[in-house]
Design a protein around this motif. Structure first.
Motif, PDB file in Angstrom:
ATOM      1  N   CYS A 105       0.976  -1.142  -0.018  1.00 38.97           N
ATOM      2  CA  CYS A 105      -0.053   0.042  -0.158  1.00 38.97           C
ATOM      3  C   CYS A 105       0.809   1.220  -0.142  1.00 38.97           C
ATOM      4  O   CYS A 105       1.846   1.275   0.611  1.00 38.97           O
ATOM      5  CB  CYS A 105      -0.976   0.016   1.238  1.00 38.97           C
ATOM      6  SG  CYS A 105      -2.045   1.452   1.232  1.00 38.97           S
ATOM      7  N   HIS A 108       0.089   4.203   0.954  1.00 39.17           N
ATOM      8  CA  HIS A 108       0.077   4.979   2.273  1.00 39.17           C
ATOM      9  C   HIS A 108       0.989   4.840   3.340  1.00 39.17           C
ATOM     10  O   HIS A 108       2.124   5.412   3.362  1.00 39.17           O
ATOM     11  CB  HIS A 108      -1.543   4.862   2.805  1.00 39.17           C
ATOM     12  CG  HIS A 108      -1.712   5.674   3.951  1.00 39.17           C
ATOM     13  ND1 HIS A 108      -2.352   5.126   5.259  1.00 39.17           N
ATOM     14  CD2 HIS A 108      -1.640   6.774   4.091  1.00 39.17           C
ATOM     15  CE1 HIS A 108      -2.552   6.148   5.999  1.00 39.17           C
ATOM     16  NE2 HIS A 108      -2.042   7.214   5.301  1.00 39.17           N
ATOM     17  N   GLN A 109       1.035   3.787   3.988  1.00 37.34           N
ATOM     18  CA  GLN A 109       1.966   3.529   5.048  1.00 37.34           C
ATOM     19  C   GLN A 109       2.705   1.966   4.938  1.00 37.34           C
ATOM     20  O   GLN A 109       3.217   1.528   5.842  1.00 37.34           O
ATOM     21  CB  GLN A 109       1.357   3.709   6.207  1.00 37.34           C
ATOM     22  CG  GLN A 109       1.088   5.162   6.795  1.00 37.34           C
ATOM     23  CD  GLN A 109       0.538   5.613   8.152  1.00 37.34           C
ATOM     24  OE1 GLN A 109       0.488   4.536   8.864  1.00 37.34           O
ATOM     25  NE2 GLN A 109       0.393   6.671   8.280  1.00 37.34           N
ATOM     26  N   GLY A 110       2.698   1.296   3.840  1.00 39.02           N
ATOM     27  CA  GLY A 110       3.167   0.102   3.461  1.00 39.02           C
ATOM     28  C   GLY A 110       2.604  -1.186   3.935  1.00 39.02           C
ATOM     29  O   GLY A 110       3.145  -1.988   4.287  1.00 39.02           O
ATOM     30  N   CYS A 111       1.341  -1.041   4.311  1.00 36.72           N
ATOM     31  CA  CYS A 111       0.882  -2.386   4.592  1.00 36.72           C
ATOM     32  C   CYS A 111       0.628  -3.123   3.368  1.00 36.72           C
ATOM     33  O   CYS A 111       0.640  -2.646   2.352  1.00 36.72           O
ATOM     34  CB  CYS A 111      -0.749  -2.109   5.484  1.00 36.72           C
ATOM     35  SG  CYS A 111      -0.600  -1.410   7.019  1.00 36.72           S
ATOM     36  N   CYS A 113      -7.151  -2.055   1.431  1.00 37.39           N
ATOM     37  CA  CYS A 113      -6.165  -2.206   2.499  1.00 37.39           C
ATOM     38  C   CYS A 113      -6.728  -1.948   3.902  1.00 37.39           C
ATOM     39  O   CYS A 113      -7.444  -0.975   4.067  1.00 37.39           O
ATOM     40  CB  CYS A 113      -4.985  -0.896   2.302  1.00 37.39           C
ATOM     41  SG  CYS A 113      -3.915  -0.941   3.460  1.00 37.39           S
ATOM     42  N   CYS A 141      -5.473  -1.666   6.805  1.00 42.01           N
ATOM     43  CA  CYS A 141      -4.767  -0.806   7.538  1.00 42.01           C
ATOM     44  C   CYS A 141      -5.508   0.544   7.895  1.00 42.01           C
ATOM     45  O   CYS A 141      -5.979   0.945   9.053  1.00 42.01           O
ATOM     46  CB  CYS A 141      -3.315  -0.245   7.332  1.00 42.01           C
ATOM     47  SG  CYS A 141      -2.320  -1.924   7.576  1.00 42.01           S
ATOM     48  N   HIS A 142      -5.901   1.285   6.773  1.00 40.52           N
ATOM     49  CA  HIS A 142      -6.539   2.483   7.216  1.00 40.52           C
ATOM     50  C   HIS A 142      -7.854   2.840   5.981  1.00 40.52           C
ATOM     51  O   HIS A 142      -8.299   3.671   5.879  1.00 40.52           O
ATOM     52  CB  HIS A 142      -5.517   3.805   6.827  1.00 40.52           C
ATOM     53  CG  HIS A 142      -4.457   3.532   7.658  1.00 40.52           C
ATOM     54  ND1 HIS A 142      -3.286   3.108   7.318  1.00 40.52           N
ATOM     55  CD2 HIS A 142      -4.337   3.774   9.088  1.00 40.52           C
ATOM     56  CE1 HIS A 142      -2.450   3.115   8.631  1.00 40.52           C
ATOM     57  NE2 HIS A 142      -3.048   3.363   9.467  1.00 40.52           N
ATOM     58  N   GLY A 143      -8.122   1.573   5.242  1.00 40.60           N
ATOM     59  CA  GLY A 143      -9.321   1.604   4.345  1.00 40.60           C
ATOM     60  C   GLY A 143      -9.078   2.197   3.059  1.00 40.60           C
ATOM     61  O   GLY A 143     -10.134   2.321   2.319  1.00 40.60           O
ATOM     62  N   THR A 144      -8.043   2.237   2.558  1.00 42.17           N
ATOM     63  CA  THR A 144      -7.787   2.536   1.201  1.00 42.17           C
ATOM     64  C   THR A 144      -8.407   1.521   0.221  1.00 42.17           C
ATOM     65  O   THR A 144      -8.224   0.235   0.354  1.00 42.17           O
ATOM     66  CB  THR A 144      -6.216   2.927   0.619  1.00 42.17           C
ATOM     67  OG1 THR A 144      -6.002   4.029   1.282  1.00 42.17           O
ATOM     68  CG2 THR A 144      -6.167   3.190  -0.709  1.00 42.17           C
ATOM     69  N   PRO A 177      -6.646   7.106   2.271  1.00 43.77           N
ATOM     70  CA  PRO A 177      -5.687   7.920   2.379  1.00 43.77           C
ATOM     71  C   PRO A 177      -4.590   7.667   1.524  1.00 43.77           C
ATOM     72  O   PRO A 177      -3.512   8.627   1.391  1.00 43.77           O
ATOM     73  CB  PRO A 177      -5.174   7.644   3.926  1.00 43.77           C
ATOM     74  CG  PRO A 177      -5.712   6.308   4.137  1.00 43.77           C
ATOM     75  CD  PRO A 177      -7.028   6.202   3.476  1.00 43.77           C
TER      76      PRO A 177
HETATM   77  S1  FES Z   1      -1.342   1.501   5.059  1.00 39.52           S
HETATM   78 FE1  FES Z   1      -2.785   1.169   3.509  1.00 39.52          FE
HETATM   79  S2  FES Z   1      -4.319   2.831   3.841  1.00 39.52           S
HETATM   80 FE2  FES Z   1      -2.992   3.024   5.114  1.00 39.52          FE
END
Ligand code: FES
Length: 155
Positions: free
Chosen positions: A98, A100-103, A115, A117-120, A132
């Motif tokens: 991802c 965003h923050q690498g999940c 994703c 982690c934060h819903g992207t 995000p």
């Molecule tokens: S790491 Fe994927 S939405 Fe934040």
């Protein structure tokens, strides 16, 4: 002028002092070695292990549009390669990292790559639909060998 320290192993005081001094020196060497290992492990945590190359993936199992497979034989950025059949002659190979923050994103479900982690939400081409993440998933280059039913992915 300071005299160099001379240790004598024949007297109890000399032995004690020698062991004290060498113990300090060995502790310093051990700590330095441990610090080096800790710093080396931090480097792999802070940045993905990006390599460059190609891999060939058999896509014979993808018989209808929208089907996908997750190939974890090569992990260019620490995540498997997600292969999606767009149509009989077009395949997409995406990073599952991802932006965003690498999940690691989930495999597609209902035409959406999610994703957790934060819903992207990404579409099947890796474009951001909502959330995000600031940019699409990395889209690797793909060359199809229709006769062999394989794709060569360049990462
Ligand atoms: S790491 Fe994927 S939405 Fe934040």
């Amino acid at each position: 002028m300071k005299e160099p320290k001379v240790f004598s192993l024949t007297t109890p005081v000399g032995r004690r002092e020698f062991l004290k001094q060498t113990g300090v020196a060995l502790s310093a060497v051990t700590l330095a070695g441990m610090l080096g290992e800790i710093l080396a492990s931090c480097a792999s945590i802070t940045g993905p292990n990006v390599t460059h190359g190609t891999t060939t993936i058999n896509v014979a199992s993808l018989t209808s549009d929208g089907q996908f497979l997750v190939d974890s034989n090569v992990n260019p950025d620490g995540t498997p390669i997600l292969v999606i059949r767009q149509n009989a002659s077009t395949y997409t190979a995406l990073s599952m990292l991802c932006t965003h923050q690498g999940c690691q994103v989930n495999p597609p479900s209902g035409g959406i790559i999610y994703c957790a982690c934060h819903g992207t939400r990404f579409d099947l081409h890796g474009n951001v639909l909502s959330g995000p993440a600031p940019s699409p998933l990395t889209n690797y280059g793909v060359t199809l060998n229709a006769a062999a039913k394989t794709i060569t992915v360049t990462y």
